[in-house]
Scaffold this active site. Structure first.
Site, PDB file in Angstrom:
ATOM      1  N   MET D   1     -38.927   0.784 -25.469  1.00  0.00           N
ATOM      2  CA  MET D   1     -40.139   0.940 -24.662  1.00  0.00           C
ATOM      3  C   MET D   1     -40.998   2.144 -25.038  1.00  0.00           C
ATOM      4  O   MET D   1     -41.676   2.701 -24.183  1.00  0.00           O
ATOM      5  CB  MET D   1     -39.717   1.124 -23.200  1.00  0.00           C
ATOM      6  CG  MET D   1     -40.109   0.001 -22.331  1.00  0.00           C
ATOM      7  SD  MET D   1     -39.161   0.062 -20.790  1.00  0.00           S
ATOM      8  CE  MET D   1     -37.516  -0.230 -21.439  1.00  0.00           C
ATOM      9  N   PRO D   2     -40.976   2.584 -26.281  1.00  0.00           N
ATOM     10  CA  PRO D   2     -41.823   3.730 -26.618  1.00  0.00           C
ATOM     11  C   PRO D   2     -43.304   3.380 -26.538  1.00  0.00           C
ATOM     12  O   PRO D   2     -43.687   2.212 -26.705  1.00  0.00           O
ATOM     13  CB  PRO D   2     -41.450   4.032 -28.071  1.00  0.00           C
ATOM     14  CG  PRO D   2     -40.168   3.323 -28.300  1.00  0.00           C
ATOM     15  CD  PRO D   2     -40.153   2.161 -27.382  1.00  0.00           C
ATOM     16  N   TYR D   3     -44.073   4.422 -26.226  1.00  0.00           N
ATOM     17  CA  TYR D   3     -45.539   4.305 -26.313  1.00  0.00           C
ATOM     18  C   TYR D   3     -45.984   5.430 -27.242  1.00  0.00           C
ATOM     19  O   TYR D   3     -45.669   6.597 -26.989  1.00  0.00           O
ATOM     20  CB  TYR D   3     -46.167   4.456 -24.934  1.00  0.00           C
ATOM     21  CG  TYR D   3     -47.675   4.614 -25.011  1.00  0.00           C
ATOM     22  CD1 TYR D   3     -48.281   5.860 -24.927  1.00  0.00           C
ATOM     23  CD2 TYR D   3     -48.493   3.505 -25.232  1.00  0.00           C
ATOM     24  CE1 TYR D   3     -49.660   5.999 -25.039  1.00  0.00           C
ATOM     25  CE2 TYR D   3     -49.869   3.630 -25.338  1.00  0.00           C
ATOM     26  CZ  TYR D   3     -50.438   4.888 -25.236  1.00  0.00           C
ATOM     27  OH  TYR D   3     -51.803   5.012 -25.365  1.00  0.00           O
ATOM     28  N   PHE D  47     -45.087   0.053 -28.090  1.00  0.00           N
ATOM     29  CA  PHE D  47     -46.552   0.015 -28.157  1.00  0.00           C
ATOM     30  C   PHE D  47     -47.039   1.151 -29.060  1.00  0.00           C
ATOM     31  O   PHE D  47     -46.523   2.269 -28.972  1.00  0.00           O
ATOM     32  CB  PHE D  47     -47.180   0.242 -26.777  1.00  0.00           C
ATOM     33  CG  PHE D  47     -47.117  -0.937 -25.837  1.00  0.00           C
ATOM     34  CD1 PHE D  47     -46.516  -2.127 -26.191  1.00  0.00           C
ATOM     35  CD2 PHE D  47     -47.666  -0.827 -24.559  1.00  0.00           C
ATOM     36  CE1 PHE D  47     -46.462  -3.193 -25.304  1.00  0.00           C
ATOM     37  CE2 PHE D  47     -47.624  -1.889 -23.661  1.00  0.00           C
ATOM     38  CZ  PHE D  47     -47.019  -3.080 -24.042  1.00  0.00           C
TER      39      PHE D  47
ATOM     40  N   LYS F   7     -44.137   8.868 -26.551  1.00  0.00           N
ATOM     41  CA  LYS F   7     -43.477   8.869 -25.232  1.00  0.00           C
ATOM     42  C   LYS F   7     -42.274   7.929 -25.305  1.00  0.00           C
ATOM     43  O   LYS F   7     -42.413   6.751 -25.622  1.00  0.00           O
ATOM     44  CB  LYS F   7     -44.445   8.401 -24.143  1.00  0.00           C
ATOM     45  CG  LYS F   7     -45.577   9.357 -23.838  1.00  0.00           C
ATOM     46  CD  LYS F   7     -46.314   8.968 -22.555  1.00  0.00           C
ATOM     47  CE  LYS F   7     -47.647   9.670 -22.430  1.00  0.00           C
ATOM     48  NZ  LYS F   7     -47.507  11.155 -22.270  1.00  0.00           N
TER      49      LYS F   7
END
Lengths: 71, 71, 71, 71, 71, 71
Positions: D1-3, D47, F7
Site C-alpha cells: 500500500m505505498p504511496y 500508487f 509513504k
C-alpha cells in the site's frame, strides 16, 4: 483546522476531462460535513484542496493508468 | 535541507491569473531567508515548491472559493 | 487561504531533538507575514504545518542524512 | 500500500517540456519494483503520482530555478 | 484510485490526545463512500491517510494553535 | 532537484515496527539512482523523504488497514 487533500485522476465528469465543478463542490461539502460530524471541526477553518492528476502521471501495479487499463 | 510547499489559490498577480514571477521569487527568497535566520538552514539545499490551485479546487466552509465568496 | 507545509530534519533546537517551540513560532509568523506582504493573504486563513523528519528518513545524494554526513 | 509522490521540474524530455510518457513509465515501474524488492510491497496496491513543477515555481538557494541557473 | 490525505491537529478523542481509532475509521469510511458516490471511485483502490499534527506544529493567524487560542 | 515522498505503513522490518534503517537506505539509494538513470537528475540535489504511517491511520476499501485485514 483540518487540511484535506484529495488527489484523483483527471477523468470522468461530463466530457471525460475530469470531475465537474458540481462534483468538486459535492466532495468539498461532503468532506467538510464529515469532519464536522466526526471530529466537530469548524467548517470555517476546514480547507479542502482537490488535485487532478493526468492519467499518465498516476501509476498502479507498476504501470501508468492508461497502460494498466490495457491489461 | 528544508522542503517547503506553498499552496495558494490561482488568483491575483497582474491579471488575476495568479502570482507574478516576481512575487513567486519574493516568496522563495523570503522563505529561504527565514529558514536560514531561524534554523540556520543552508539556502543551497533549501527547496521551495509553489503550487497554484484553481479557485474551484479549493474549499473552505464547505464551499468552493467562488461559491464561498458569494455568501 | 494559503497552506504552507515546512518539512525540516528533526535536529537542532536546544538539545538536538528538533526546533524549539519558539523557533517554530518564528517560522509560522515569518511565513504568514511573508504571504501577507507579498500576496496580501489574510493571516486568519493562512495555515502553516511543520513536519519534523527523522534524519534516517531523509535522503540526499542517495544516502540518508546520517550516512551523507559521514562522507 | 505505498504511496509515492515524485516532484520534478517541468523540463527535459524530447522537447524540453518535461519527461516523456516513456520516462514516466520507467519511474513508475522502477519505484514499484524497488518497493516490492526492498519491502515486499504488492505492486497492485502501490500508487505512484508524478508532479511536474514549472521552473519558476521551484526555488533553490533562495532563487527560482531560472534565476538560480543564471548565477 | 483516489488518494486522500487528512491532516488534523493532535487533539480531541477520549483523552485529548487525538481522534480515536473509531473516529479515524469513520473518516476513512466517510471519505471512501463519498468518492464512490460522487465520482464512482472503487473503494478497493481508494487510499486515505490521516496525519495528526502536534498543536505547536500548526499555525493559523501567524501563531501556533496554542498561542492562537490564548487570544 | 527532484523531491520524492514515500509513504508506507509502519510495519515490517525486524520487529514489525517498520522498515529498518538499512531498508530505508535502500529505498533512498534506489529512488535516487532511478531518477539519475531515467531523467539524469543530480543525486546531490535529490531529496527523498520517507513517512511511516500507523496502520490505523491508513485506509483502503473504506476500512483502516487492521480492519481491512480482518476481512
Amino acid at each position: 483546522m483540518p487540511y484535506v487533500n484529495i488527489k484523483v485522476t483527471k477523468e470522468g465528469g461530463l466530457d471525460g476531462t475530469g470531475p465537474t465543478v458540481e462534483q468538486k463542490g459535492e466532495l468539498i461539502k461532503g468532506v467538510t460535513d464529515l469532519l464536522e460530524k466526526v471530529l466537530n471541526k469548524n467548517p470555517a477553518t476546514t480547507f479542502v484542496v482537490i488535485d487532478e492528476v493526468a492519467l499518465e502521471d498516476w501509476g498502479i501495479g507498476g504501470l501508468s493508468v492508461p497502460e494498466f487499463r490495457k491489461l
